[in-house]
Design a protein around this motif. Structure first.
Motif, PDB file in Angstrom:
ATOM      1  N   ALA A   1      61.613  67.447  73.711  1.00  0.00           N
ATOM      2  CA  ALA A   1      62.369  67.238  72.473  1.00  0.00           C
ATOM      3  C   ALA A   1      61.954  68.252  71.408  1.00  0.00           C
ATOM      4  O   ALA A   1      62.800  68.801  70.692  1.00  0.00           O
ATOM      5  CB  ALA A   1      62.154  65.814  71.970  1.00  0.00           C
ATOM      6  N   TYR A   2      60.663  68.529  71.307  1.00  0.00           N
ATOM      7  CA  TYR A   2      60.205  69.513  70.309  1.00  0.00           C
ATOM      8  C   TYR A   2      60.726  70.909  70.647  1.00  0.00           C
ATOM      9  O   TYR A   2      61.155  71.650  69.756  1.00  0.00           O
ATOM     10  CB  TYR A   2      58.683  69.518  70.206  1.00  0.00           C
ATOM     11  N   LEU A   3      60.684  71.256  71.926  1.00  0.00           N
ATOM     12  CA  LEU A   3      61.200  72.569  72.336  1.00  0.00           C
ATOM     13  C   LEU A   3      62.673  72.711  71.965  1.00  0.00           C
ATOM     14  O   LEU A   3      63.160  73.817  71.738  1.00  0.00           O
ATOM     15  CB  LEU A   3      61.016  72.770  73.846  1.00  0.00           C
TER      16      LEU A   3
ATOM     17  N   GLY B   1      63.919  71.506  69.256  1.00  0.00           N
ATOM     18  CA  GLY B   1      64.064  71.503  67.808  1.00  0.00           C
ATOM     19  C   GLY B   1      63.977  70.151  67.132  1.00  0.00           C
ATOM     20  O   GLY B   1      64.277  70.029  65.941  1.00  0.00           O
ATOM     21  N   ARG B   2      63.585  69.122  67.870  1.00  0.00           N
ATOM     22  CA  ARG B   2      63.452  67.793  67.273  1.00  0.00           C
ATOM     23  C   ARG B   2      62.012  67.535  66.834  1.00  0.00           C
ATOM     24  O   ARG B   2      61.105  68.300  67.156  1.00  0.00           O
ATOM     25  CB  ARG B   2      63.898  66.730  68.299  1.00  0.00           C
TER      26      ARG B   2
ATOM     27  N   LEU C   1      49.473  70.559  78.002  1.00  0.00           N
ATOM     28  CA  LEU C   1      50.880  70.742  77.602  1.00  0.00           C
ATOM     29  C   LEU C   1      50.976  70.837  76.067  1.00  0.00           C
ATOM     30  O   LEU C   1      51.343  71.864  75.510  1.00  0.00           O
ATOM     31  CB  LEU C   1      51.735  69.584  78.136  1.00  0.00           C
TER      32      LEU C   1
ATOM     33  N   TYR D   1      48.206  73.246  74.540  1.00  0.00           N
ATOM     34  CA  TYR D   1      48.362  74.592  75.074  1.00  0.00           C
ATOM     35  C   TYR D   1      49.583  75.303  74.496  1.00  0.00           C
ATOM     36  O   TYR D   1      49.529  76.489  74.162  1.00  0.00           O
ATOM     37  CB  TYR D   1      48.456  74.536  76.606  1.00  0.00           C
ATOM     38  N   TYR D   2      50.680  74.564  74.344  1.00  0.00           N
ATOM     39  CA  TYR D   2      51.912  75.173  73.820  1.00  0.00           C
ATOM     40  C   TYR D   2      52.121  74.899  72.325  1.00  0.00           C
ATOM     41  O   TYR D   2      53.204  75.163  71.799  1.00  0.00           O
ATOM     42  CB  TYR D   2      53.134  74.657  74.592  1.00  0.00           C
ATOM     43  N   ASN D   3      51.080  74.382  71.649  1.00  0.00           N
ATOM     44  CA  ASN D   3      51.179  74.084  70.204  1.00  0.00           C
ATOM     45  C   ASN D   3      52.401  73.227  69.870  1.00  0.00           C
ATOM     46  O   ASN D   3      53.292  73.637  69.121  1.00  0.00           O
ATOM     47  CB  ASN D   3      51.243  75.371  69.368  1.00  0.00           C
TER      48      ASN D   3
ATOM     49  N   GLU E   1      51.472  72.874  63.536  1.00  0.00           N
ATOM     50  CA  GLU E   1      51.855  72.663  64.940  1.00  0.00           C
ATOM     51  C   GLU E   1      50.711  72.055  65.742  1.00  0.00           C
ATOM     52  O   GLU E   1      50.353  72.516  66.831  1.00  0.00           O
ATOM     53  CB  GLU E   1      52.366  73.966  65.575  1.00  0.00           C
TER      54      GLU E   1
END
Lengths: 182, 203
Positions: free
Chosen positions: A67-69, A71-72, A93, A96-98, A159
């Motif tokens: 969901a964050y990826l 834009g939520r 996850l 690692y991907y902030n 983030e």
């Protein structure tokens, strides 16, 4: 008579929900806890957010990362025992991907707990959160909810994920609480 | 047919869909075959590719494909229950079932014996479940599913093993994340014809 709680309720759950929504948090997953029942009922009724129950907290973290990826602004609603189920997902996850995830965590094993087996994870959870790189902010009472505002602002700006721990004292008078399920 | 050949057919059928790639060799094979900003390479968190895909599909009105494996789905079997509950129409979960844990040395997995993930999927409430075991059927089947409302589960049965020469992905997590998020935000129609034609053939 409709006794169902709503997002505008002045209860501890209602106040918490309004604070979280004011930051644009709009995508939720949950795993049940007796302390979180009202928050979950509010989520079920709020048509302005995306929400699904999940079978286990770990898959919830995966869903929220997606969901964050997209834009939520995501949040998980769970018991502190659930943190034990997500440590690897948090490290490999989310961190690692902030990916900033807001964690609204009921604190079983805190003062007022009547189930002995909840105490060990209740005692461990803050250290486990900090050791896995997630800032932990206890919110002892609804009058402390400014801490949620500050924490979410910090998490979104940097983030980073953040966990808010809500002990029995936040939800109700610990002395009179009798758990629904033993 | 090994996972590599199956993945080539799958990536041939991909247009502008967002693709979530499973940890380890599966991501490396996709990177080798057809890298694109719309691919999210999951470098850790084994088991969660299908969940990341579900979150993407629930969050946006854009088609999402998760490329997962049998061992990974077995590790997070609750994902099928949640996909069957949330039921996003724009989601397809592809399970490449090579009956083994490939990235850790092709140890025997649960589907080598009694587990049938298509049966679990059928009981989970998804819109459709398809099983393919012939290479020529993969791309047409996936293309058909992507044209219909889901959620779909496509199980591709193949053999263990992989080609020589598949290396680690040379870009780091933040680059994967940032270019993926930019591709999602722009909503551009993703496929670069030059890259699509550039699909490489390894031994």
């Amino acid at each position: 008579m409709n006794t169902r709680p709503s997002a505008t309720s002045n209860s501890p759950a209602g106040q918490l929900y309004q604070r979280v929504r004011a930051h644009g948090i709009d995508f939720f997953v949950s795993v049940p806890c007796s302390l979180l029942g009202e928050v979950i009922e509010i989520l079920e009724d709020d048509t302005e957010v995306t929400y699904t129950p999940v079978t286990r907290e770990e898959e919830g973290i995966g869903i929220l990362a997606g969901a964050y990826l997209a834009g939520r602004r995501p949040a998980i609603v769970m018991q502190n025992s659930g943190y034990g189920n997500i440590v690897n997902a948090v490290c490999s996850l989310v961190n690692y991907y902030n990916i900033p995830i807001v964690m609204l965590v009921s604190h079983r094993g805190s003062a007022g707990e009547r189930i002995e087996a909840q105490v060990p994870m209740g005692n461990a959870v803050r250290d486990v959160m900090e050791a896995s790189g997630v800032k932990c902010v206890p919110i002892e009472h609804p009058s402390d909810l400014d801490g949620v505002d500050e924490g979410i602002s910090w998490a979104l700006a940097n983030e980073k994920s953040i966990a808010f721990l809500f002990p029995f004292s936040f939800w109700r008078d610990a002395e009179t609480y009798v758990p629904e399920h033993r | 047919m090994r996972r590599y050949e199956a993945t080539r057919e799958i990536m041939n059928a991909i247009g502008d869909e967002l693709v979530v790639c499973n940890i380890g060799h599966p991501s490396q094979e996709v990177f080798t075959l057809r890298d694109r900003p719309e691919n999210f390479y999951m470098f850790g968190s084994m088991g969660l590719a299908s969940s990341i895909g579900l979150g993407l599909a629930m969050a946006r009105d854009r088609k999402v494909v998760a490329l997962d494996g049998d061992g990974s789905v077995a590790m997070n079997m609750g994902t099928l229950a949640t996909i069957g509950l949330a039921r996003p129409k724009n989601y397809t979960l592809v399970i490449v079932d090579n009956r083994s844990y490939g990235s850790t040395g092709f140890q025997r997995s649960f589907t080598a014996d009694n587990l049938r993930l298509e049966e679990v999927a059928r009981g989970s409430g998804v819109e459709s479940v398809a099983v393919v075991d012939r290479q020529a059927e993969i791309a047409p089947t996936l293309t058909r599913l992507l044209g219909e409302d889901g959620p779909h589960v496509l199980v591709v049965k193949c053999e263990p093993g992989m080609p020589e020469g598949i290396g680690v992905i040379p870009i780091d997590g933040m680059e994967v994340r940032d270019r993926f998020m930019a591709a999602v935000a722009s909503g551009r129609r993703g496929s670069d014809p030059a890259r699509t034609r550039g699909i490489r053939s390894l031994a």
